[in-house]
Design an enzyme around this catalytic site. Sequence first.
Site, PDB file in Angstrom:
ATOM      1  N   SER A 129      -9.668  -0.346   7.475  1.00  0.00           N
ATOM      2  CA  SER A 129      -9.116  -0.160   6.133  1.00  0.00           C
ATOM      3  C   SER A 129      -8.410  -1.382   5.547  1.00  0.00           C
ATOM      4  O   SER A 129      -8.073  -1.380   4.366  1.00  0.00           O
ATOM      5  CB  SER A 129      -8.131   1.013   6.120  1.00  0.00           C
ATOM      6  N   LYS A 157       0.867  -1.186   0.000  1.00  0.00           N
ATOM      7  CA  LYS A 157       0.000   0.000   0.000  1.00  0.00           C
ATOM      8  C   LYS A 157       0.904   1.237   0.000  1.00  0.00           C
ATOM      9  O   LYS A 157       1.871   1.305   0.768  1.00  0.00           O
ATOM     10  CB  LYS A 157      -0.868  -0.024   1.262  1.00  0.00           C
ATOM     11  N   SER A 214      -9.480   1.933   3.042  1.00  0.00           N
ATOM     12  CA  SER A 214      -8.544   2.583   2.148  1.00  0.00           C
ATOM     13  C   SER A 214      -7.545   1.647   1.480  1.00  0.00           C
ATOM     14  O   SER A 214      -6.918   2.026   0.484  1.00  0.00           O
ATOM     15  CB  SER A 214      -7.783   3.650   2.920  1.00  0.00           C
TER      16      SER A 214
END
Lengths: 524, 482
Positions: free
Chosen positions: A194, A94, A170
């Site tokens: 997330s 990420k 996210s």
Amino acid sequence: MLCDLPAHELTRLLKARQVSALEILEDSLKRIDQVDGRPGTLTPGEITAEDQCKVHAFITLTAERARAQAQAVDDKIAAGEDPGALAGAPVTIKDIFTVAGVPSTAASRILANFIAPYSATPVVRMEQAGALVLGKVNLDEFTYGSSTESSAFQPSTRNPWNTERVPGGSSGGSAAAVAAGEGALSLGTDTAGSIRQPAAFCGVVGMKPTYGRVSRYGLIAFGSSLDCPGPLARNVRDAAQMLQVIAGRDRRDSTSANRPVEDYLAGLEGGVKGLRIGLSPDYFRITFPDPANGEYIQQPLPQEIEAAVLRAAQVYASLGAEIVEDVPMPNTRYGIPAYFVISRVEAASNLHRYDGVKYGYRTPKPQTDLRQLYRASRAEGFGRQPKLRILMGMYVSAAQYSAQYYQRALRVRTLIRSDFEQAFDSANPRRIDLLLTPTTPTTAFPMGAVYGDSVLMQYADQLTVPANHAGTPGLSIPAGLAADGLPLGIQLLGADFSEALLLRAARAYEAATASQPSEGYKKK
Amino acid sequence: MTKYEAVIGLETHIQLNTTSKIFCVCKADSWNDPPNTNICPVCTGLPGVLPVLNQRVVEKALLLAVAMHAEIQPESYFDRKNYFYPDLPKGYQITQYDRPIALGGWLDVPVPASPAGGAYIRRVGIAKLHMEEDAGKTRNAGHLRQIDFNRCGVPLIEMVTNPDLRTAAEAAQYLTRLRQLLRWIGVSEADMEKGHLRCDANVSIRPAGSQVLNPKTEIKNVNAIDAVREAIEKEFERQVREVEAGHRIEAWTLDWDEEAQVLRKMRSKETEADYRYFREPDLLPVCLTQAQIDAAAQEMPERPLDRRARFMETYQLPEYDAEILTAERQLSDFFEAAATAYGDEPKKVSNWMMNEVLRMLNEQGLTAGELRLQPAHLAEIIQLVDDGAVNAATGKALLAKVQQSGRSPAQVVADEGLARVSDDSAIRAVVEAVLSESPKEVESYRAGKVTLIGWFVGQVMRRMGGKADPALARSILEELLR
């Protein structure tokens, strides 16, 4: 294709010299080429029909760097050395973690040109274990969102199960890349859900460990007291293996736990016989204040979400677990309001450093006044989500409001923590080992449907955020498909440092049901 | 006419002399280092990095808290103080706020006699003592602002006094005594010129004897003790003039311009920022065990003023001697060791220290701890002079030779043949030579000018390189001149 195999299977084949790391890598790169489409950029132009049926997990692909890593793994195997526990596993990171020499954008214009000279601790540990880092994947800007749509890098990631749908967020790029078979594992972060929410939306396994179990060094901070790095994978064993590698004390993070890491793999197949698994009514409804009059409204979850959890309870019961109903978790409803306050106070402060002076975006317009330089750089560099969070964070931490909002939110946080402490307290006659809940109130929502209504999107985190407040671990595992053809997720929540237990229970469900990892990406 | 008194509180920032910075491993002291050479991702606040507390900072803070008789807090916290400034790379300073490591405490400050009155002790209360990181430095160079991050993350203790000081002289004395104490316990070099000890002064006035607290002004940027005295004096006079003229004192922040020796208004206090303090989530609470607190109390040496009093009591030293000998801890240790080795008459040791040893330290730019001359050497030299083995001048020369060579005094005396000549025949031979070469002086002496005896002794001593026993030389001269 190799890229559809579990990471642990790839490592086994590699060590048996049946495949090479380079072969695995090239297969992953081919998959990326087939399904990912163009990477997110600051200047996307028009989103075309072609774009709309691709995954767009990546912001930065690091193919050459990964080739060098694959070569190093192959060299080690040729030399008879141990290539590591994640050898040959293609992984994505990420883009909120730093990777030395690679852009670390946080999906924001303000950091678009930032290249860190250091790698995040979990990244270092994965690389040392022989993982092949394919690149950095998309997310909501600074992780602020639940759909990945707020990224400054467009096109944003789409759900591989249905590219009209969001992948969640996210860690949307992470979940989508894993689901689409682009990389077997991904390193995500979970501040309110997330990791778990996009895992549920994309039909993969996602785990938020205990706060402090995995180092935050190199994680670009959102809500520092809530942020947890963790694994996303297509099956429980892969998640366990990845956690095994990234967990543990880090002297660069003083909040990392100074406590030995359990063996997450040894007892993985141990089953759930005799475990007390709880169900709580507080996790079968969404409670939120009416924007018009502030009164709390209770809304039951969609029937098929509740049914998925009850099916799982039945599976556990048939495997010998004891199901404990009506576990009281009365403060669950306050999780989101308290999170709004705490996370935004921390976020506003964490975003202070992006001022256009030292690194990152600076306004190209000439400025004569320092304050004006700050204002212009931040106004142009931050997207809407960071701006909203800065505004709210500044407001609720102001001297005249802090007691009313921030200090109060901290007390609410203590109450939420006490819900968990009581539920897992060994002195409590109705104590449970694990709590079984839905991960999300809905399946993946359509692209563009919720973005813009930030309050509603935040309430989607109501079932995941309590574990962030409490600092306790949780994971989401796939639990079949809904009528709309999209994956459903169920969540297991445990006491501090109960990761081994959570993984064991998750594995028992996985083995008893699908017994197959999800199929992954299917082209329309 | 109303007589006014000043009400003064001091806020000091003390730079700790740790090897590394408070939250990273960069070198803490950057004096004379080029800008931006002692920096890393942590102290320049790059994205994703985290602070890790240097335990030496806690230990030194603890020791200072003990020295100030402060109440040590078993649990204290770091907070974030949020504001924008280019030399603050994170956009917040990590500091302690409402739960600092120590609260309360005091320092007794002896105020010497002055034309205004006799000597007295002013007890200055301490409000709180906390740990924090320093910010960088900004320098304006034409239209450019240049930023040096070397100082970012340098460990500081902020210590705030109660408004207990009443004159500029008291404030200056407080700083002098604080500086002495900081060096004494080894937590800071406390060099004001290098910014190791910085001071802001809060000043208000009131009619003498009144108990009210009036609006105060804050004087910033004073970096010498004399400047603090000067600035407070000027501000006191200004406030008296304002009040006498019927004006109100406004809560200004003032900047001391060292060159022009004037105060300038920086800003009105009403515009003070809201720093939006909240707990630093990246650091754990600082939890001190009783064992750590006890260890700091154990490590605490005798305080300078206590030692000064003891020197006056135990060694019967005059206050003047005791003050000078306790100015610095190693000097006082040196004296005490030498006085013990010597045995009796500590005042004699004090005289040697004050005259000879201090001159040597000044000339060579050394501290007492850096001397090769050991306290036992000094005692031995004084003893040699007492015994008449060397004369006083040779004794003083011996100090320098021991310091230079590191040999013991006895060794130097033996190696260089410095022992005093007490042999009658050796001196008698020199006396005879001097007398035969000075017929005119002999004649004058015999004619009654007996004061010439001093000149004759001097001649003998010179010829014998100072080693002659002067009393013996004199009696032989008198005998032969008769």
